[in-house]
Design a protein around this motif. Sequence first.
Motif, short mmCIF file in Angstrom:
data_model
loop_
_atom_site.label_atom_id
_atom_site.label_comp_id
_atom_site.label_asym_id
_atom_site.label_seq_id
_atom_site.Cartn_x
_atom_site.Cartn_y
_atom_site.Cartn_z
N ARG A 48 0.85 -1.19 0.00
CA ARG A 48 0.00 0.00 0.00
C ARG A 48 0.89 1.24 0.00
NH1 ARG A 48 -1.98 0.58 6.35
NH2 ARG A 48 0.12 0.59 7.23
N LYS A 49 0.33 2.34 -0.49
CA LYS A 49 1.02 3.62 -0.42
C LYS A 49 0.70 4.24 0.93
CE LYS A 49 0.67 4.39 -5.40
NZ LYS A 49 0.10 5.24 -6.47
N THR A 50 1.74 4.66 1.64
CA THR A 50 1.51 5.17 2.98
C THR A 50 2.44 6.33 3.30
OG1 THR A 50 1.29 4.49 5.31
CG2 THR A 50 3.16 3.61 4.09
N ARG A 51 2.06 7.10 4.27
CA ARG A 51 2.86 8.22 4.75
C ARG A 51 3.43 7.84 6.12
NH1 ARG A 51 0.58 14.37 5.88
NH2 ARG A 51 2.56 15.31 6.58
N ILE A 52 4.74 7.87 6.21
CA ILE A 52 5.43 7.49 7.44
C ILE A 52 5.89 8.76 8.16
CG2 ILE A 52 7.37 6.23 8.44
CD1 ILE A 52 5.44 4.39 7.06
N SER A 53 5.52 8.90 9.42
CA SER A 53 5.99 10.01 10.25
C SER A 53 6.96 9.47 11.29
CB SER A 53 4.82 10.69 10.96
OG SER A 53 3.93 11.26 10.02
N ARG A 54 8.12 10.12 11.41
CA ARG A 54 9.11 9.64 12.37
C ARG A 54 9.76 10.79 13.11
NH1 ARG A 54 11.74 4.89 8.90
NH2 ARG A 54 10.17 3.32 9.30
N TYR A 55 9.88 10.64 14.43
CA TYR A 55 10.67 11.59 15.20
C TYR A 55 12.14 11.26 15.00
CZ TYR A 55 6.69 13.55 17.68
OH TYR A 55 5.52 14.22 17.99
N ILE A 56 12.89 12.24 14.51
CA ILE A 56 14.33 12.10 14.32
C ILE A 56 14.99 13.06 15.29
CG2 ILE A 56 16.24 12.20 12.69
CD1 ILE A 56 14.18 10.14 11.88
N TYR A 57 15.65 12.53 16.31
CA TYR A 57 16.30 13.38 17.32
C TYR A 57 17.73 13.67 16.90
CZ TYR A 57 12.46 13.12 20.64
OH TYR A 57 11.24 13.26 21.25
N LEU A 58 18.07 14.95 16.90
CA LEU A 58 19.37 15.43 16.48
C LEU A 58 20.16 15.97 17.66
CD1 LEU A 58 18.18 17.45 13.33
CD2 LEU A 58 18.79 15.02 13.46
N HIS A 59 21.49 15.97 17.53
CA HIS A 59 22.36 16.56 18.55
C HIS A 59 23.60 17.11 17.87
CE1 HIS A 59 25.58 13.26 19.29
NE2 HIS A 59 25.06 13.07 18.11
N LYS A 60 24.36 17.88 18.62
CA LYS A 60 25.67 18.35 18.16
C LYS A 60 26.71 17.76 19.11
CE LYS A 60 24.59 22.61 15.70
NZ LYS A 60 24.93 24.05 15.51
N PRO A 61 27.49 16.81 18.63
CA PRO A 61 28.49 16.19 19.50
C PRO A 61 29.49 17.21 20.03
CG PRO A 61 28.22 14.96 17.45
CD PRO A 61 27.49 16.24 17.27
N LYS A 62 30.11 16.87 21.11
CA LYS A 62 31.13 17.73 21.72
C LYS A 62 32.21 18.04 20.68
CE LYS A 62 34.29 17.80 25.69
NZ LYS A 62 34.80 17.00 26.85
N GLY A 63 32.54 19.32 20.54
CA GLY A 63 33.58 19.73 19.61
C GLY A 63 33.15 19.83 18.17
N SER A 64 31.84 19.69 17.91
CA SER A 64 31.32 19.76 16.54
C SER A 64 30.23 20.79 16.45
CB SER A 64 30.80 18.40 16.08
OG SER A 64 30.13 18.51 14.84
N ASN A 65 30.11 21.44 15.32
CA ASN A 65 29.02 22.39 15.11
C ASN A 65 28.02 21.84 14.10
OD1 ASN A 65 27.76 24.87 15.74
ND2 ASN A 65 28.45 25.74 13.80
N LYS A 66 28.05 20.52 13.90
CA LYS A 66 27.22 19.88 12.89
C LYS A 66 26.17 18.99 13.56
CE LYS A 66 27.63 16.80 8.87
NZ LYS A 66 28.57 15.97 8.07
N LEU A 67 24.92 19.13 13.14
CA LEU A 67 23.86 18.28 13.66
C LEU A 67 24.02 16.86 13.13
CD1 LEU A 67 20.81 20.67 13.20
CD2 LEU A 67 21.69 19.86 15.40
N GLU A 68 23.74 15.91 14.01
CA GLU A 68 23.78 14.50 13.64
C GLU A 68 22.59 13.78 14.27
OE1 GLU A 68 27.46 12.74 14.86
OE2 GLU A 68 28.70 14.21 13.79
N ILE A 69 22.21 12.67 13.67
CA ILE A 69 21.12 11.85 14.22
C ILE A 69 21.65 11.04 15.40
CG2 ILE A 69 19.55 9.92 13.77
CD1 ILE A 69 19.45 10.85 10.85
N ILE A 70 20.92 11.09 16.52
CA ILE A 70 21.32 10.29 17.67
C ILE A 70 20.21 9.33 18.11
CG2 ILE A 70 20.62 12.00 19.41
CD1 ILE A 70 23.72 9.64 19.44
N ARG A 71 18.95 9.63 17.79
CA ARG A 71 17.84 8.70 18.05
C ARG A 71 16.73 8.94 17.02
NH1 ARG A 71 21.10 6.55 20.51
NH2 ARG A 71 21.05 5.62 22.60
#
Length: 312
Positions: A289-312
């Motif tokens: 079936r065709k479906t729409r998926i919604s997902r919580y993507i939790y982002l963080h900035k690791p120590k010493g980085s200014n770049k967002l990354e996925i953590i959960r």
Amino acid sequence: MLLVLTACGQTKEMRPIDKLYSNIQPLQYKSMNRYFIEANQSGCFYELYVNGRMVFNLFKQVGLMGHTTCINDAILKSGMQEVTVKLYPLGQTEVERFDTFTKNARIEVKIEKYDTQVEDSDEKVVTFKIPEASTRSKNDIKIEGLPYYEHTFTFYAEVPYEVTGWSESQDLTKMDQKQLEKEVVAFYNNFGDIIYNQNEKTWVEMVRKRELEILKTELYNNMKNSTILDRIEGFKQMFNSTFKRKVPLDKYKMIFGGKGRIVALKSIERTGRAAFSFGINDTYLGKKRKTRISRYIYLHKPKGSNKLEIIR
């Protein structure tokens, strides 16, 4: 020799998703606790957060409803853990509208654990309860007439592992919030493009840390567990989909967790949903079936980085 060379030449390279989960060795500890949150409610909707990360929500009018969810991936190490229960009235029902809680609204939230190394080791850790008016004593919590209710409690968890997660990440609430919002929106849009373009290799690189930490904390690297097998199959379906659709972000608000170290976008258009979603084929009851998926993507900035990354 020709036969051997031909056979070798036809060897199919392992796809990126399979590589991500390859060479995973099961972990063995004297004690291997798994923690679960269980809620039973009636007359209200709710969201459950563990250490600031949403682990479950219910916004369907289905009467009495219960569920159990493993929360180990929100537990980074042994120690005190924080649970927040957010309650909402039912809103518009088939009969009438409820903008406040009725006297029948109730919920019971339990934290339980069991040791995968020990049979029949189920143990109740802590319980939080709001009873309905007919069974409530004078010292119980009363919510009827309120438009919203929130309660936070703690419990002690003992686990044999320790993962970094967001424990050393930057406090995002101290950033310029308009700049942070731009970065989060840009990240989500790029992530949506990667799924739409079926760039499996780049997607794997972006989720690698999340997946390896979830596998370690929730399942102790047990690759035979049906939970992880279903998870892998779901990801493969996403990249095997013959139907794909870009979906713009919902109108949203930023939500923070982990003492301000993780951020996600929550929809203010679709109650209880993430603002991020995408369209694909999936299989339900044996049919595509065709479906729409919604997902919580939790982002963080690791120590010493200014770049967002996925953590959960």
